[in-house]
Write an enzyme that holds these catalytic residues in place. Structure first.
Site, PDB file in Angstrom:
ATOM      1  N   ASP A  27       0.878  -1.163   0.000  1.00 21.49           N
ATOM      2  CA  ASP A  27       0.000   0.000   0.000  1.00 21.49           C
ATOM      3  C   ASP A  27       0.928   1.230   0.000  1.00 21.49           C
ATOM      4  O   ASP A  27       2.102   1.112   0.361  1.00 21.49           O
ATOM      5  CB  ASP A  27      -0.832  -0.082   1.284  1.00 21.49           C
ATOM      6  CG  ASP A  27      -1.505   1.220   1.639  1.00 21.49           C
ATOM      7  OD1 ASP A  27      -2.413   1.618   0.914  1.00 21.49           O
ATOM      8  OD2 ASP A  27      -1.100   1.840   2.646  1.00 21.49           O
ATOM      9  N   ASP A  29       0.106   5.193   0.799  1.00 24.38           N
ATOM     10  CA  ASP A  29       0.005   6.174   1.879  1.00 24.38           C
ATOM     11  C   ASP A  29      -0.073   5.465   3.235  1.00 24.38           C
ATOM     12  O   ASP A  29      -0.905   4.586   3.432  1.00 24.38           O
ATOM     13  CB  ASP A  29      -1.210   7.098   1.677  1.00 24.38           C
ATOM     14  CG  ASP A  29      -1.029   8.401   2.422  1.00 24.38           C
ATOM     15  OD1 ASP A  29      -0.198   9.212   1.980  1.00 24.38           O
ATOM     16  OD2 ASP A  29      -1.682   8.583   3.468  1.00 24.38           O
TER      17      ASP A  29
HETATM   18  N1  PLP Z   1      -7.467   8.396  -1.926  1.00 27.57           N
HETATM   19  C1  PLP Z   1      -7.021   9.617  -1.612  1.00 27.57           C
HETATM   20  C2  PLP Z   1      -7.658  10.800  -2.242  1.00 27.57           C
HETATM   21  C3  PLP Z   1      -5.965   9.793  -0.718  1.00 27.57           C
HETATM   22  O1  PLP Z   1      -5.525  11.027  -0.422  1.00 27.57           O
HETATM   23  C4  PLP Z   1      -5.384   8.634  -0.128  1.00 27.57           C
HETATM   24  C5  PLP Z   1      -4.278   8.767   0.810  1.00 27.57           C
HETATM   25  O2  PLP Z   1      -3.690   9.816   1.001  1.00 27.57           O
HETATM   26  C6  PLP Z   1      -5.869   7.387  -0.477  1.00 27.57           C
HETATM   27  C7  PLP Z   1      -6.913   7.294  -1.361  1.00 27.57           C
HETATM   28  C8  PLP Z   1      -5.327   6.131   0.116  1.00 27.57           C
HETATM   29  O3  PLP Z   1      -4.168   5.706  -0.537  1.00 27.57           O
HETATM   30  P1  PLP Z   1      -3.476   4.346  -0.153  1.00 27.57           P
HETATM   31  O4  PLP Z   1      -4.362   3.235  -0.637  1.00 27.57           O
HETATM   32  O5  PLP Z   1      -2.156   4.406  -0.864  1.00 27.57           O
HETATM   33  O6  PLP Z   1      -3.320   4.339   1.328  1.00 27.57           O
HETATM   34 CA    CA Z   2      -2.760   3.295   3.155  1.00 27.37          CA
END
Ligand code: PLP
Ligand code: CA
Length: 304
Positions: A27, A29
């Protein structure tokens, strides 16, 4: 492994696990970065895995950027070996779904950022033009006649008119209802949060009386995209590393992958333990197989 089961692992255990697995799904973020800042040590870990010949892919529910932007971001943050074909975003997978699974004929009405539209256009999927008439309202605006799908993603320029138009298109039972992801919210710094696309999808589900098909994690479709591009991938050889129990751990569990929770993001180990002790067996799909404080805990495993 004897050390499998919702507990923190360290040292030799991490080394054994990393040697046993040959496919790593990260993943983004909360695991690799927080917004624009890389998590300390993450680039070293990813570079080391790639250099050791491990397969590494990134699975993000963030639909706001095209994949090219992620390649640039990885490079900028010191992840030197990450290529386009390692990036699976909910926008890219939504484009594949529309093109290859439902083979959509007609236009797609998009609630989302420019990056999502770009990803669809790159896959050859026509999108309804954005309405830039400041006087347009749901009473006087034009509705496109050939909308065959509504796709909802994160939209920082959401308007009432967009929601209203989407609700109108969804009156047609032939018009598909898709969501890039169902994330409820995202953490920002300073205790603020960003409402996720799940909150926009929920509004449209109420207005339409329908349920959206979710493309991103925890849906299996993202793993199908990965499997179709990396032939011979064996779920038993994979490790899914994420920070959110309800998306990442459930995704791994839905796809038959071992899962690891890192504590650099949304979920806490106590929440995982609560799911584990729940009488409701469906809650057990949120429980990680392994827990680390941060993926930087992998680093000693690469030392000779
Ligand atoms: N969607 C948006 C708009 C975001 O800002 C984030 C995280 O910052 C995510 C989804 C989640 O991302 P990930 O699946 O990489 O945690
Ligand atoms: Ca995440």
């Amino acid at each position: 492994f004897a050390f499998k089961g919702c507990q923190k692992i360290r040292g030799a255990q991490i080394r054994v696990l990393l040697e046993a697995k040959d496919f790593f799904l990260f993943d983004c973020d909360g695991v690799i970065w927080h917004g624009e800042n890389a998590i300390t040590g993450a680039a070293k870990v990813v570079n080391a895995l790639i250099r050791r010949g491990k397969n590494v892919v990134f699975v993000t529910n963030n639909s706001t950027r095209p994949r090219e932007n992620y390649v640039n971001k990885f490079t900028r943050l010191g992840f030197t070996d990450v290529m386009l074909d390692q990036i699976f975003s909910s926008s890219y997978c939504s484009a594949l779904y529309l093109r290859d699974v439902v083979k959509v004929r007609g236009q797609v009405f998009v609630i989302g950022c420019e990056g999502l539209r770009l990803e669809l256009l790159e896959a050859g999927i026509p999108c309804v033009e954005e309405d830039d008439d400041p006087d347009a309202t749901i009473y006087n605006c034009a509705l496109a006649p050939d909308v065959k799908a509504v796709l909802v993603g994160h939209d920082d320029k959401l308007t009432f008119l967009k929601l209203a138009k989407a609700s109108c298109y969804l009156r047609d039972p032939e018009c598909l209802f898709l969501a890039t992801d169902n994330d409820p919210w995202h953490p920002l710094s300073g205790g603020r949060i960003l409402p996720g696309s799940g909150s926009l999808t929920a509004a449209l589900e109420v207005a339409s009386g329908r349920k959206a098909t979710v493309i991103g994690k925890p849906s299996r479709f993202m793993f199908e995209c990965i499997s179709s591009q990396f032939s011979g991938i064996d779920p038993a050889q994979c490790l899914m590393v994420g920070d959110r129990l309800e998306t990442d751990m459930l995704f791994g569990s839905n796809c038959g992958l071992d899962t690891m929770l890192t504590l650099t993001g949304v979920s806490q180990i106590e929440e995982a333990q609560e799911y584990r002790s729940s009488d409701l067996t469906t809650n057990h799909s949120y429980v990680p197989d392994y827990v680390v404080d941060t993926i930087a805990d992998f680093l000693p495993a690469f030392e000779e």
